[in-house]
Design a protein around this motif. Structure first.
Motif, PDB file in Angstrom:
ATOM      1  N   GLU A   1      21.945  91.978  78.445  1.00 38.06           N
ATOM      2  CA  GLU A   1      20.692  92.130  77.689  1.00 38.06           C
ATOM      3  C   GLU A   1      20.183  93.578  77.700  1.00 38.06           C
ATOM      4  OE1 GLU A   1      19.776  89.539  76.068  1.00 38.06           O
ATOM      5  OE2 GLU A   1      17.729  89.893  75.389  1.00 38.06           O
ATOM      6  N   TYR A  16      15.344  82.541  82.970  1.00 32.56           N
ATOM      7  CA  TYR A  16      13.984  82.162  83.379  1.00 32.56           C
ATOM      8  C   TYR A  16      13.685  82.871  84.688  1.00 32.56           C
ATOM      9  CZ  TYR A  16      15.954  78.357  86.373  1.00 32.56           C
ATOM     10  OH  TYR A  16      16.639  77.620  87.303  1.00 32.56           O
ATOM     11  N   HIS A  64      21.224  80.611  90.265  1.00 34.82           N
ATOM     12  CA  HIS A  64      22.491  79.930  90.591  1.00 34.82           C
ATOM     13  C   HIS A  64      23.590  80.877  91.084  1.00 34.82           C
ATOM     14  CE1 HIS A  64      24.092  80.103  86.145  1.00 34.82           C
ATOM     15  NE2 HIS A  64      23.728  81.266  86.596  1.00 34.82           N
ATOM     16  N   GLY A 112      26.067  82.763  93.790  1.00 31.95           N
ATOM     17  CA  GLY A 112      26.763  82.208  94.953  1.00 31.95           C
ATOM     18  C   GLY A 112      26.335  82.822  96.276  1.00 31.95           C
ATOM     19  N   ALA A 158      10.918  90.669  75.525  1.00 25.52           N
ATOM     20  CA  ALA A 158      10.978  92.019  74.957  1.00 25.52           C
ATOM     21  C   ALA A 158      11.952  91.969  73.792  1.00 25.52           C
ATOM     22  CB  ALA A 158      11.462  92.997  76.009  1.00 25.52           C
ATOM     23  N   GLU A 183       8.722  88.649  81.574  1.00 20.96           N
ATOM     24  CA  GLU A 183       9.839  87.734  81.816  1.00 20.96           C
ATOM     25  C   GLU A 183       9.953  86.775  80.631  1.00 20.96           C
ATOM     26  OE1 GLU A 183      12.520  87.024  83.707  1.00 20.96           O
ATOM     27  OE2 GLU A 183      12.681  85.216  82.477  1.00 20.96           O
ATOM     28  N   SER A 184      11.169  86.674  80.119  1.00 22.00           N
ATOM     29  CA  SER A 184      11.400  85.837  78.941  1.00 22.00           C
ATOM     30  C   SER A 184      11.097  84.357  79.188  1.00 22.00           C
ATOM     31  CB  SER A 184      12.862  85.997  78.520  1.00 22.00           C
ATOM     32  OG  SER A 184      13.254  84.950  77.694  1.00 22.00           O
ATOM     33  N   GLY A 234      14.599  89.004  87.128  1.00 14.40           N
ATOM     34  CA  GLY A 234      15.732  88.497  87.913  1.00 14.40           C
ATOM     35  C   GLY A 234      15.805  89.291  89.202  1.00 14.40           C
ATOM     36  N   ALA A 235      17.026  89.446  89.730  1.00 14.56           N
ATOM     37  CA  ALA A 235      17.190  90.144  91.011  1.00 14.56           C
ATOM     38  C   ALA A 235      16.559  91.535  90.970  1.00 14.56           C
ATOM     39  CB  ALA A 235      18.670  90.243  91.347  1.00 14.56           C
ATOM     40  N   ALA A 236      16.892  92.312  89.930  1.00 16.15           N
ATOM     41  CA  ALA A 236      16.431  93.702  89.879  1.00 16.15           C
ATOM     42  C   ALA A 236      14.925  93.773  89.616  1.00 16.15           C
ATOM     43  CB  ALA A 236      17.201  94.459  88.801  1.00 16.15           C
ATOM     44  N   MET A 276      27.288  85.533  97.695  1.00 18.34           N
ATOM     45  CA  MET A 276      28.273  86.358  98.408  1.00 18.34           C
ATOM     46  C   MET A 276      27.836  87.825  98.331  1.00 18.34           C
ATOM     47  SD  MET A 276      30.753  85.180 100.026  1.00 18.34           S
ATOM     48  CE  MET A 276      31.426  83.559 100.352  1.00 18.34           C
ATOM     49  N   SER A 300      19.547  85.090  87.070  1.00 18.57           N
ATOM     50  CA  SER A 300      20.794  84.469  87.522  1.00 18.57           C
ATOM     51  C   SER A 300      20.793  84.192  89.021  1.00 18.57           C
ATOM     52  CB  SER A 300      21.988  85.342  87.126  1.00 18.57           C
ATOM     53  OG  SER A 300      22.093  85.359  85.720  1.00 18.57           O
ATOM     54  N   THR A 313      25.314  92.273  93.542  1.00 19.60           N
ATOM     55  CA  THR A 313      23.860  92.087  93.640  1.00 19.60           C
ATOM     56  C   THR A 313      23.239  92.926  94.761  1.00 19.60           C
ATOM     57  OG1 THR A 313      24.211  89.905  92.719  1.00 19.60           O
ATOM     58  CG2 THR A 313      22.041  90.333  93.651  1.00 19.60           C
TER      59      THR A 313
HETATM   60  C1  LIG Z   1      27.182  81.381  88.720  1.00 19.17           C
HETATM   61  C2  LIG Z   1      26.927  82.771  89.238  1.00 19.17           C
HETATM   62  C3  LIG Z   1      27.347  83.112  90.520  1.00 19.17           C
HETATM   63  C4  LIG Z   1      27.125  84.402  91.005  1.00 19.17           C
HETATM   64  N1  LIG Z   1      27.516  84.700  92.275  1.00 19.17           N
HETATM   65  C5  LIG Z   1      27.286  85.923  92.775  1.00 19.17           C
HETATM   66  C6  LIG Z   1      27.639  86.233  94.114  1.00 19.17           C
HETATM   67  O1  LIG Z   1      28.122  85.391  94.869  1.00 19.17           O
HETATM   68  N2  LIG Z   1      27.396  87.507  94.557  1.00 19.17           N
HETATM   69  C7  LIG Z   1      26.823  88.448  93.763  1.00 19.17           C
HETATM   70  O2  LIG Z   1      26.609  89.569  94.228  1.00 19.17           O
HETATM   71  N3  LIG Z   1      26.461  88.162  92.499  1.00 19.17           N
HETATM   72  C8  LIG Z   1      26.669  86.935  91.985  1.00 19.17           C
HETATM   73  N4  LIG Z   1      26.286  86.639  90.714  1.00 19.17           N
HETATM   74  C9  LIG Z   1      25.656  87.714  89.902  1.00 19.17           C
HETATM   75  C10 LIG Z   1      24.161  87.831  90.174  1.00 19.17           C
HETATM   76  O3  LIG Z   1      23.519  86.642  89.824  1.00 19.17           O
HETATM   77  C11 LIG Z   1      23.656  89.018  89.365  1.00 19.17           C
HETATM   78  O4  LIG Z   1      24.299  90.194  89.866  1.00 19.17           O
HETATM   79  C12 LIG Z   1      22.165  89.260  89.446  1.00 19.17           C
HETATM   80  O5  LIG Z   1      21.422  88.098  89.214  1.00 19.17           O
HETATM   81  C13 LIG Z   1      21.801  90.309  88.386  1.00 19.17           C
HETATM   82  O6  LIG Z   1      20.442  90.643  88.498  1.00 19.17           O
HETATM   83  P1  LIG Z   1      19.641  91.209  87.261  1.00 19.17           P
HETATM   84  O7  LIG Z   1      18.211  91.268  87.655  1.00 19.17           O
HETATM   85  O8  LIG Z   1      20.274  92.425  86.740  1.00 19.17           O
HETATM   86  O9  LIG Z   1      19.835  90.103  86.106  1.00 19.17           O
HETATM   87  P2  LIG Z   1      19.346  88.596  86.100  1.00 19.17           P
HETATM   88  O10 LIG Z   1      19.277  88.037  87.458  1.00 19.17           O
HETATM   89  O11 LIG Z   1      20.231  87.901  85.124  1.00 19.17           O
HETATM   90  O12 LIG Z   1      17.861  88.663  85.543  1.00 19.17           O
HETATM   91  C14 LIG Z   1      17.551  89.078  84.261  1.00 19.17           C
HETATM   92  C15 LIG Z   1      16.161  88.538  83.935  1.00 19.17           C
HETATM   93  O13 LIG Z   1      15.703  89.108  82.727  1.00 19.17           O
HETATM   94  C16 LIG Z   1      15.116  88.119  81.902  1.00 19.17           C
HETATM   95  N5  LIG Z   1      15.298  88.568  80.523  1.00 19.17           N
HETATM   96  C17 LIG Z   1      16.452  88.666  79.834  1.00 19.17           C
HETATM   97  N6  LIG Z   1      16.214  89.155  78.609  1.00 19.17           N
HETATM   98  C18 LIG Z   1      14.887  89.395  78.524  1.00 19.17           C
HETATM   99  C19 LIG Z   1      14.040  89.900  77.508  1.00 19.17           C
HETATM  100  N7  LIG Z   1      14.521  90.289  76.329  1.00 19.17           N
HETATM  101  N8  LIG Z   1      12.719  90.006  77.765  1.00 19.17           N
HETATM  102  C20 LIG Z   1      12.205  89.637  78.961  1.00 19.17           C
HETATM  103  N9  LIG Z   1      12.965  89.134  79.963  1.00 19.17           N
HETATM  104  C21 LIG Z   1      14.296  89.025  79.741  1.00 19.17           C
HETATM  105  C22 LIG Z   1      15.892  86.863  82.226  1.00 19.17           C
HETATM  106  O14 LIG Z   1      15.162  85.700  81.921  1.00 19.17           O
HETATM  107  C23 LIG Z   1      16.133  87.023  83.729  1.00 19.17           C
HETATM  108  O15 LIG Z   1      15.087  86.473  84.492  1.00 19.17           O
HETATM  109  C24 LIG Z   1      26.479  85.364  90.191  1.00 19.17           C
HETATM  110  C25 LIG Z   1      26.046  85.017  88.917  1.00 19.17           C
HETATM  111  C26 LIG Z   1      26.264  83.739  88.433  1.00 19.17           C
HETATM  112  C27 LIG Z   1      25.788  83.403  87.055  1.00 19.17           C
END
Ligand SMILES: Cc1cc2nc3c(=O)[nH]c(=O)nc-3n(C[C@H](O)[C@H](O)[C@H](O)COP(=O)(O)OP(=O)(O)OC[C@H]3O[C@@H](n4cnc5c(N)ncnc54)[C@H](O)[C@@H]3O)c2cc1C
Length: 567
Positions: A230, A78, A85, A87, A190, A45-46, A24-26, A89, A82, A545
């Motif tokens: 997660e 996927y 989808h 936003g 994982a 990636e899951s 995802g983002a990170a 901001m 996140s 984010t």
């Molecule tokens: C509807 C919506 C609107 C949002 N709007 C904003 C906004 O306007 N501004 C903002 O700053 N933030 C917003 N966010 C939050 C933002 O999407 C998250 O902060 C950001 O995506 C988090 O990044 P991440 O990499 O930690 O997690 P994620 O982006 O959720 O990525 C996690 C990844 O890990 C994978 N994964 C999970 N479990 C496993 C596993 N066991 N094994 C392997 N892979 C795995 C997932 O498939 C996914 O690809 C919003 C979120 C949503 C849902």
């Protein structure tokens, strides 16, 4: 390089220097940052490249406490996570967000100066247009003014990433595909983390696919980047050497789950013209921005309040609101679409628009200027052709967009301004992620969310509204009516989060108060790191984010330096 984990055997898996869980983002930010370096990166990636219901179901879980979105509906599983989808901001944290704030906020073991150097690059990874956050800068570039409030109040500005740039998966797929030192394994879940006997080092990650393959991935360093729910789930479910999970010797994993709860909290009756435009999502300097109001740091500290962000939404006079829904708006949209296709079919549309506009005039607010193009422009346009027509079409849009529409929206009377309050809750250890008794299709225990807020969160909202109301009165702008009750244990029915999952593997100097240290490393485990907003010590006044990506880029630097030292 992308590899489908469903088609590999364990022998095909290449050991990596950095093994990332989650794309995802990170996870993507970390992998992209390492492209072209000597570091060999493996990313698990899951999901695949598209949404898939069976994979998404691995995110389902239970909940109690304050009502929350279903766990599988508040994030996406996927490639891109996140960000598929979000936003868009974005706003960085302020210096104050990292500091000790007595009852209302714990100190991070790092300060703004540790993160600041990474914000500009994080902005470009996220698709943020400008590394500029001062209200003065955006105010100068906006046709709307900020509210004339005294210094005890602040207006902050968030930038919104354009929709086309929001999805990390789409933006970085090609770079990752071509990267020689990065392998992205899709459909690779994982399901457990294994360590050496004395739990000082992770040795491998256990992986499962929904099709039944099972294998392990080894590496030198491991980074959990699977999202704020997660990440703790994986640590809690890794029980082969520690029955309570990894990194959980002090019962901290999963605790302090936090969000940015918000709801409609007040209504302002304007005394006259109320300059609300800056607080709506609008364009300034070609960028989509939104202002919001809060208490200044000094006033917050004096009053002992958590940070509360107030968003303002104008409700226009009914006749205007109806006009906005009229056929004329549809005509503008049609014209805008046509403009991108060329101007040849424009004549008929101009005629239609004029008809719509004349009908619109009947329902318009009396005396408000109409966004009608200058008649001479239309006449010239209709009798022209070729290049000349193209130039005239631009004039027509100029008339509508600049002189008509802009002036119109500023002069329309506002019936009321609705105030949405969003609070950064005080860290609460009872608000937490635990493991449920239920298991998912891979046999892993599902997550369970216990979302709790504290009395001081509600008190902070109420007091912020009172102070804001008094300030509006002082400035002669209007009267504020609070729409929520003052029971500090009761939360309005429309309370919702912002889909921000934070705090569940929080950063702390002391392992008794958190899960990761200042380097994002799990306390006590030398080669296990966490990236994402689960490491936030609290939610901060900005959006998550941009800051989680900045912290991930800082982690990339740390890992590169560590690998270089040990090379
Ligand atoms: C509807 C919506 C609107 C949002 N709007 C904003 C906004 O306007 N501004 C903002 O700053 N933030 C917003 N966010 C939050 C933002 O999407 C998250 O902060 C950001 O995506 C988090 O990044 P991440 O990499 O930690 O997690 P994620 O982006 O959720 O990525 C996690 C990844 O890990 C994978 N994964 C999970 N479990 C496993 C596993 N066991 N094994 C392997 N892979 C795995 C997932 O498939 C996914 O690809 C919003 C979120 C949503 C849902």
């Amino acid at each position: 390089v992308f590899v489908d984990a469903r088609t590999v055997t364990e022998a095909d898996i290449v050991d990596s220097d950095v093994c990332i869980v989650g794309g995802g983002a990170a996870g993507i930010a970390l992998a992209v940052e390492m492209i072209g370096t000597p570091v060999r990166v493996g990313l698990l990636e899951s999901g695949g490249m598209q949404f898939d219901a069976q994979t998404q179901d691995l995110y389902a879980g239970g909940q109690d406490g304050l009502r929350y979105f279903p766990l599988d509906a508040s994030r996406l599983r996927y490639f891109g996570g996140s960000t598929n989808h979000w936003g868009g901001m974005s706003r960085p944290f302020d210096a104050e967000d990292f500091q000790e704030r007595g009852e209302v906020g714990d100190a991070w073991p790092i300060s703004i100066s540790d993160v600041e150097p990474y914000y500009a690059r994080a902005g470009s990874v996220c698709g943020v247009a400008e590394d500029a956050w001062s209200v003065g800068y955006w105010n100068e570039g906006s046709r709307h003014a900020t509210l004339p409030l005294r210094e005890r109040f602040v207006t902050r500005v968030a930038q919104q990433v354009p929709r086309a740039a929001r999805n990390f998966g789409a933006r970085f797929e090609r770079d990752l595909e071509r990267a020689e030192n990065v392998i992205v394994y899709l459909h690779a879940n994982a399901v457990g983390i294994e360590t050496d006997d004395d739990v000082r080092n992770v040795t491998l990650i256990r992986v499962a696919t929904l099709e039944g393959q099972r294998f392990s991935v080894a590496g030198r360093h491991f980074v959990l980047a699977a999202g704020g729910i997660e990440n703790p789930r994986l640590l809690l479910a890794s029980t082969s050497r520690r029955p309570n999970g990894l990194g959980n010797d002090h019962d901290q994993v999963g605790r302090y789950f936090t969000e940015h709860p918000r709801f409609e909290a007040a209504s302002i009756a304007p005394t006259g013209r109320f300059p609300v435009g800056f607080y709506t999502v609008h364009h300034a300097r070609g960028v989509s921005i939104q202002g919001y109001v809060g208490l200044g740091d000094e006033l917050k500290r004096e009053e002992g309040l958590a940070d509360v962000q107030l968003r303002l939404r104008p409700v226009y006079e009914r006749s205007y609101a109806e006009a906005r829904n009229s056929d004329a708006v549809e005509s503008f949209q049609r014209l805008a679409r046509l403009r991108s296709r060329g101007v040849d079919q424009i004549s008929q549309d101009v005629v239609n628009i004029l008809e719509d506009l004349s009908r619109w005039q009947d329902t318009m607010v009396a005396g408000a200027p109409l966004p009608i193009p200058h008649p001479a422009t239309i006449e010239a346009l209709l009798s022209s052709n070729g290049e000349e027509r193209s130039a005239l079409a631009s004039m027509l849009f100029g008339d509508i967009g600049v002189f008509g529409w802009g002036r119109l929206t500023d002069s329309v009377p506002i019936e009321e301004v609705l105030v949405t309050a969003r609070v950064t809750p005080v860290p609460n250890p009872e608000s937490r992620i635990t493991l449920s008794m239920e298991r998912d299709a891979l046999g892993a225990p599902r997550s369970h969310l216990h979302w709790r807020l504290s009395r001081i969160d509600k008190r902070s909202i109420l007091r912020t509204l009172e102070l804001f109301g008094a300030e509006l009165g002082h400035a002669g702008l209007g009267r504020l009516g609070i729409l929520i009750n003052d029971d500090e244990d009761d939360w309005p029915d429309d309370t919702a989060g912002g889909y921000h999952h934070m705090g569940t593997t929080r950063m702390s100097a002391d392992p008794r108060h958190g899960v990761v240290d200042a380097e994002c490393r799990v306390h006590g485990i030398d080669n296990l790191y966490v990236a994402g907003s689960s490491i936030f010590a609290d939610g901060g006044s900005g959006t998550p984010t941009l800051t989680l990506v900045a912290l991930t880029l800082r982690l990339a630097d740390h890992l590169s330096q560590r690998l270089e030292r040990n090379a």
